[in-house]
Design a protein around this motif. Structure first.
Motif, short mmCIF file in Angstrom:
data_model
loop_
_atom_site.label_atom_id
_atom_site.label_comp_id
_atom_site.label_asym_id
_atom_site.label_seq_id
_atom_site.Cartn_x
_atom_site.Cartn_y
_atom_site.Cartn_z
N ASP A 166 0.82 -1.22 0.00
CA ASP A 166 0.00 0.00 0.00
C ASP A 166 0.85 1.26 0.00
O ASP A 166 0.32 2.37 0.02
N ALA A 229 -5.70 -0.99 -4.72
CA ALA A 229 -6.05 0.13 -5.59
C ALA A 229 -5.77 1.46 -4.90
O ALA A 229 -5.54 2.48 -5.54
N ASP A 230 -5.81 1.43 -3.58
CA ASP A 230 -5.42 2.53 -2.71
C ASP A 230 -5.19 1.90 -1.34
O ASP A 230 -5.44 0.69 -1.18
N THR A 233 -8.30 -0.16 -0.27
CA THR A 233 -9.07 -0.94 -1.24
C THR A 233 -8.22 -2.04 -1.86
O THR A 233 -7.10 -1.79 -2.30
N LEU A 235 -8.53 -5.16 -4.78
CA LEU A 235 -9.23 -5.91 -5.81
C LEU A 235 -8.73 -7.34 -5.79
O LEU A 235 -7.54 -7.58 -5.61
N TYR A 267 -10.85 -3.79 5.06
CA TYR A 267 -10.58 -3.25 3.74
C TYR A 267 -11.85 -3.21 2.90
O TYR A 267 -12.76 -4.03 3.08
N ARG A 268 -11.89 -2.27 2.00
CA ARG A 268 -12.93 -2.26 0.96
C ARG A 268 -12.48 -3.27 -0.10
O ARG A 268 -11.43 -3.11 -0.72
N ILE A 270 -13.05 -5.40 -3.61
CA ILE A 270 -13.69 -5.34 -4.91
C ILE A 270 -13.42 -6.65 -5.64
O ILE A 270 -12.27 -6.96 -5.97
N ALA A 316 -14.99 -2.29 -13.29
CA ALA A 316 -14.48 -2.40 -11.92
C ALA A 316 -13.22 -1.58 -11.73
O ALA A 316 -13.07 -0.89 -10.71
N LEU A 317 -12.33 -1.63 -12.69
CA LEU A 317 -11.09 -0.85 -12.58
C LEU A 317 -11.36 0.64 -12.65
O LEU A 317 -10.76 1.43 -11.92
N CYS A 320 -12.45 2.01 -9.39
CA CYS A 320 -11.37 2.09 -8.39
C CYS A 320 -10.33 3.13 -8.74
O CYS A 320 -9.62 3.63 -7.84
N PHE A 321 -10.21 3.46 -10.02
CA PHE A 321 -9.22 4.44 -10.47
C PHE A 321 -9.92 5.51 -11.31
O PHE A 321 -9.67 5.63 -12.52
#
Length: 363
Positions: A166, A229-230, A233, A235, A267-268, A270, A316-317, A320-321
């Motif tokens: 992260d 992803a952050d 988050t 995935l 965590y979130r 996805i 989905a991506l 997240c971005f």
């Protein structure tokens, strides 16, 4: 003989950044006829050209070529594809194969700038020849490819595809691809954690006991399974209930649900779309996955496989971005050799300075 270690503490000075940190370049080790790509090199070249075209829209690209003849061949293909030469840097280093994620240096950053770390590569625990691949970084260093950037050799076997962070000191990884006797037989799990803390600045370890894609030969690299992803988050790969991979991926998902951030919050998570089996000509399952994406400056390159699920993966991506362009890259040719987009690339943070474009080539 046990490995000898320089235990100079680096934890307080250097830290492995997240992939979304600003970058200076991406590295590719271009395939050639002495690699396992030989039988379908033309198709694979098109994937590398597509990646090169997109990367150079946003940043520089370092291309490692087998020899001077290979360099001239690849230069011609890049020119024919209309890729800006000022974004390209070339270097010569013989290679066994082209999985740059696992033989390229990992880069930490700190107040003093960047530190390039040359870990050892042994062909994923001795499965494949790697005597040339594990020498690539030292050849790049000696050739001055990275200008004045500080460099350090680390006598630990570690692949970049096995490491996810992260950027705040947390390692997300599978035990099966890091803590294995085939990689570092003289070290305990605690010793490996200590070394990773010293060299990469980790102070939290989120170890997955489960997670596997059929056809994967890396012992479960994290970059095929779960990605940040952050900092809040993750995935992750999924499978349908009738898929043989379902039990392992569902067990991994349960572990991810149990993990906590530093503040104690979950965590979130996805879920990436499940991919139906894609088979080789011999009938073997190939390790297609959407988690093998590459984050670059202003964009995310997403491996796709010409199946209906690709559209859901793109959505989905993008969720997240939201500030980055999501660029699909057809990676069907890559998975024939059991890897995908992230596996063939390595990013360098903005603090890494490349030498002038041709300076590292032999005169």
């Amino acid at each position: 003989m046990p490995l000898q270690w320089d235990h100079t503490p680096l934890t307080s000075e250097y830290l492995l950044p997240a992939e979304w940190a600003n970058q200076s370049a991406i590295m590719l080790t271009w395939p050639h006829r002495q690699t396992d790509w030989a039988d379908h090199l033309a198709e694979v070249d098109q994937v590398y050209l597509a990646i090169s075209r997109q990367v150079t829209r946003f940043q520089r690209l370092l291309i490692v070529c087998q020899n001077e003849r290979h360099h001239k061949l690849i230069s011609g293909k890049l020119a024919a594809a209309g890729i800006a030469p000022e974004r390209l840097h070339f270097a010569i280093a013989p290679s066994n194969d082209s999985w740059a994620r696992d033989h390229a240096p990992l880069t930490c950053i700190g107040e003093k700038g960047a530190l390039l770390l040359d870990f050892q590569f042994n062909g994923w625990g001795g499965k494949y020849p790697a005597e040339l691949d594990t020498r690539i970084n030292q050849q790049l260093f000696r050739a001055g490819v990275f200008a004045a950037t500080e460099q350090r050799s680390v006598p630990l076997v570690l692949e970049g595809g096995a490491v996810e962070t992260d950027g705040l000191g947390t390692l997300l990884a599978t035990r099966s691809s890091v803590l294995t006797r085939s990689r570092n037989p003289d070290l305990t799990a605690d010793q490996v954690e200590s070394i990773l803390s010293q060299q990469l600045g980790f102070d939290r370890f989120l170890w997955l006991e489960h997670g596997h894609l059929s056809g994967d030969d890396t012992d479960g690299h994290i970059d095929t399974l779960a990605r940040f992803a952050d900092p809040a988050t993750i995935l992750y790969a999924t499978a349908t209930a009738e898929d043989p991979d379902y039990p392992e991926l569902e067990a991994m998902a349960a572990e991810l649900r149990a993990f906590r951030q530093r503040d104690g919050q979950p965590y979130r998570l996805i879920a990436l779309p499940p991919i139906p089996p894609i088979l080789s000509k011999q009938g073997d399952r190939l390790p297609a996955g959407y988690a093998n994406f590459l984050i670059i400056n202003g964009a995310v390159l997403l491996p796709v496989y010409n199946i209906p699920q690709d559209a859901a993966a793109i959505r989905a991506l993008q969720a997240c971005f939201p500030q980055r362009e999501i660029i699909p890259i057809d990676c069907l040719p890559l998975i024939r050799q059991n890897g995908s987009l992230h596996c063939i690339t390595m990013q360098f943070p903005a603090q890494v300075t490349l030498s002038p474009a041709e300076a590292s080539l032999p005169a």
